[in-house]
Write an enzyme that holds these catalytic residues in place. Structure first.
Site, mmCIF file in Angstrom:
data_model
loop_
_atom_site.group_PDB
_atom_site.id
_atom_site.type_symbol
_atom_site.label_atom_id
_atom_site.label_comp_id
_atom_site.label_asym_id
_atom_site.label_seq_id
_atom_site.Cartn_x
_atom_site.Cartn_y
_atom_site.Cartn_z
ATOM 1 C CB THR A 44 5.371 2.422 -1.314
ATOM 2 O OG1 THR A 44 4.982 3.795 -1.183
ATOM 3 C CG2 THR A 44 5.347 1.731 0.030
ATOM 4 C CE1 TYR A 71 -3.996 -2.091 0.520
ATOM 5 C CE2 TYR A 71 -2.541 -3.345 1.968
ATOM 6 C CZ TYR A 71 -3.714 -3.239 1.249
ATOM 7 O OH TYR A 71 -4.608 -4.281 1.254
ATOM 8 C CD GLU A 72 -0.994 5.656 -2.948
ATOM 9 O OE1 GLU A 72 -1.492 4.972 -3.842
ATOM 10 O OE2 GLU A 72 -0.942 6.881 -2.985
ATOM 11 C CB ALA A 73 0.056 5.009 3.268
ATOM 12 C CG ASN A 123 0.213 10.331 -3.303
ATOM 13 O OD1 ASN A 123 -0.104 11.474 -2.964
ATOM 14 N ND2 ASN A 123 -0.553 9.283 -3.057
#
Lengths: 266, 303
Positions: free
Chosen positions: A91, A57-59, B107
């Site tokens: 990530t 998961y990117e977080a 992001n």
């Protein structure tokens, strides 16, 4: 047990979509997923045919083994039995752009016939009618993962000839365009909708009907698509879920947060 | 042996908000539902700050509140929504009014922009955004990103400008009074973001004795060298979550989302929970101890 298929009427379309998504994940693959259906599908893959798949998961949660359903990509629930909790540079930068991610699994608000995706604006850029959540890590994932699974609802206003805004790159305007743009990843490979599964023709890079869900006709897919798509001579019906898959899926999301069971209304 | 005197960087939440002038540029920490500086967001609303610019990857109810109260007029970010529920209601409205503008990045692009700022270099390269409207369309920056051909390999690379905001704001798990900050769970973009600001304000669930930090220095995400101010801010991310400390209060978040669908509903929320209370402690009293205790992390689970 392999062909112990459920019968029509025993599952919902959302459940079938999750099963389709799960089956597209191979054992041992590194899978980069978003919350919602992609997360459920990846969890299902891990608990069925792909126990060695690693969910990222990117977080920052890496090789997550969450037992409870998360609402946020940064949800502490995703930390359960994870192998690491780091951050975005790790990530999206080192792991994804560094070339270690096999599959990106995402949702979309709009998609066009080359698999380009919009998750940012509906309406014009200057005066949008709706401002959607934006790229988040979506553009990064779709730019750099080796292949992409998209899961979304099939509607004319979502499967469009021209996107309102191109957030994430499919095959852009056709063969060779990703390479010319300098993109690293392989682009979209599968689109799972509530009507069908679609893939991409290797030569033209255009979207192509792969299977229709039980009870859905090719004409239904046409009527609900705003773009033209390739229709092969033979279009099989989507393989039904097995009882194993369905039971495990229902245990993953027992309260029907993302996938209400037939007897659950949200 | 002479014991070094421990520097005390502690200030109050009110003092922290006072430092931030109208028009200031902020790195805003936390990611998704994890560790947003909610208490400071409330205090900035109470102090009627205006015209701030916020740089962040993805934030949710915290920046929706700052938009609703006209505190922030510009964002450079990748994502906002109320995840699992819907689109952030106040930002939608403020965009339509023209009161809020967003410059869209990804992001990774934002995280690298913070890393670039922290490294003291003017830009960072990446392989995202290529071929998309994220490159083609610019909202308010004179230059948003640039595609170049790598002088060494000839491949195409996107350059994004580094960020050096006036302040970096992060909410962490624990900190000592000289500013050594530890973050449990995921760090999002806070490690880089905290190093990008000209001044750094660390808010924390608890202020601990420096001996605790120094007994587990491998856990320190932000050493005191970077940190200018420390604020004790227990339950400072409520109704969002802090890993190992507490879970989110979805009932409250859903109520916020439903109520903020209308301007009147938002005004009512803002008055009831933000402007009519004296400080974050009063806000928490309004929520009630019983409700908060139910959200406390149930160990060994971090939520």
């Amino acid at each position: 047990m392999k062909n112990n298929y459920v019968k029509l009427g025993e599952f919902t379309t959302l459940e079938l979509m999750a099963v389709c998504g799960a089956r597209a994940i191979k054992n041992g693959e590194v899978v980069f997923v978003g919350t919602g259906l992609p997360m459920i599908a990846a969890m299902l893959a891990k608990r069925t045919h792909a126990p060695k798949a690693k969910i990222v998961y990117e977080a920052g949660f890496i090789d997550s083994n969450a037992k409870d359903i998360a609402l946020s990509i940064a949800d502490s629930r995703l930390g359960y039995r994870a192998s690491a909790a780091i951050g975005l540079i790790e990530t999206l930068g080192l792991m994804l752009q560094g070339g270690h991610v096999d599959v990106g699994f995402v949702g979309a608000a709009q998609i066009d016939e080359y698999g380009n995706i919009n998750t940012t604006y509906i309406g014009s850029f200057e005066n949008p009618t709706v401002r959607l959540p934006g790229s988040g890590g979506g553009n990064d994932i779709i730019s750099s993962a080796k292949r992409i699974i998209v899961i979304m609802t099939h509607e004319k206003r979502k499967m469009v000839k021209k996107l309102d805004y191109l957030t994430s790159p499919g095959f852009l305007d056709g063969p060779g365009a990703r390479e010319k743009a300098g993109l690293l990843g392989g682009g979209p490979s599968l689109v799972v909708t509530n009507l069908c599964q679609m893939d991409f023709d290797p030569q033209t890079k255009r979207i192509r009907l792969a299977t229709v869900h039980p009870g859905v006709t090719v004409q239904d897919v046409k009527e609900n698509s705003g773009f033209d798509f390739i229709i092969p001579e033979h279009v099989p019906t989507t393989e039904l879920p097995t009882y194993d898959e369905l039971n495990i899926l229902r245990a993953i999301d027992p309260h029907g947060i993302y996938i209400p069971r037939p007897d659950q209304t949200k | 042996m002479v014991e070094a005197e421990v520097e005390d960087k502690r200030i109050t939440l009110k003092e922290a908000a006072k430092l931030i002038n109208d028009g200031a540029h902020l790195f805003w920490g936390g990611f998704g539902f994890q560790r947003p500086p909610m208490a400071l967001a409330h205090e900035l609303v109470r102090q009627k700050k205006r015209n701030l610019t916020i740089y962040t990857c993805g934030s949710e109810m915290d920046i929706d509140i700052l938009s609703g109260a006209y505190v922030v007029s510009r964002f450079e970010l990748a994502f906002y929504a109320i995840e699992g529920i819907g689109l952030a209601p106040n930002i939608q409205r403020r965009i339509r009014e023209g009161a809020v503008q967003i410059e869209d990045y990804t992001n990774l692009a934002m995280a690298l922009r913070f890393l670039g700022g922290a490294l003291g270099v003017p830009f960072m390269p990446l392989k995202s955004m290529l071929g998309t409207d994220l490159l083609a369309k610019t909202r308010f920056r004179s230059k948003k990103a640039e595609v170049i051909t790598c002088p060494f390999t000839g491949e195409k690379v996107v350059l994004v400008p580094s960020v050096r905001p006036d302040f970096s704001i992060v909410h962490v798990s624990r900190v000592d009074m000289e500013g050594n900050a530890q973050i449990d769970g995921i760090k999002g973009e806070d490690v880089e973001g905290a190093r990008a600001g000209k001044k750094v304000i660390v808010l924390a669930e608890e202020i601990v004795d420096t001996e605790l930090i120094r007994s587990q220095p491998d856990q320190t995400a932000i050493p005191n060298i970077y940190v200018d101010y420390v604020v004790e801010s227990p339950w400072g991310a409520y109704p969002m979550m802090v890993y190992n400390y507490y879970d989110y209060d979805m009932e409250h978040v859903r109520m916020y989302y439903q109520q903020c669908k209308t301007e009147e509903g938002w005004q009512k929320y803002c008055e009831e929970y933000i402007t009519s209370v004296e400080d974050h402690t009063e806000f928490l009293k309004k929520i009630g101890m019983e409700r908060l205790m139910k959200l406390k992390a149930k160990k060994p689970f971090p939520y």
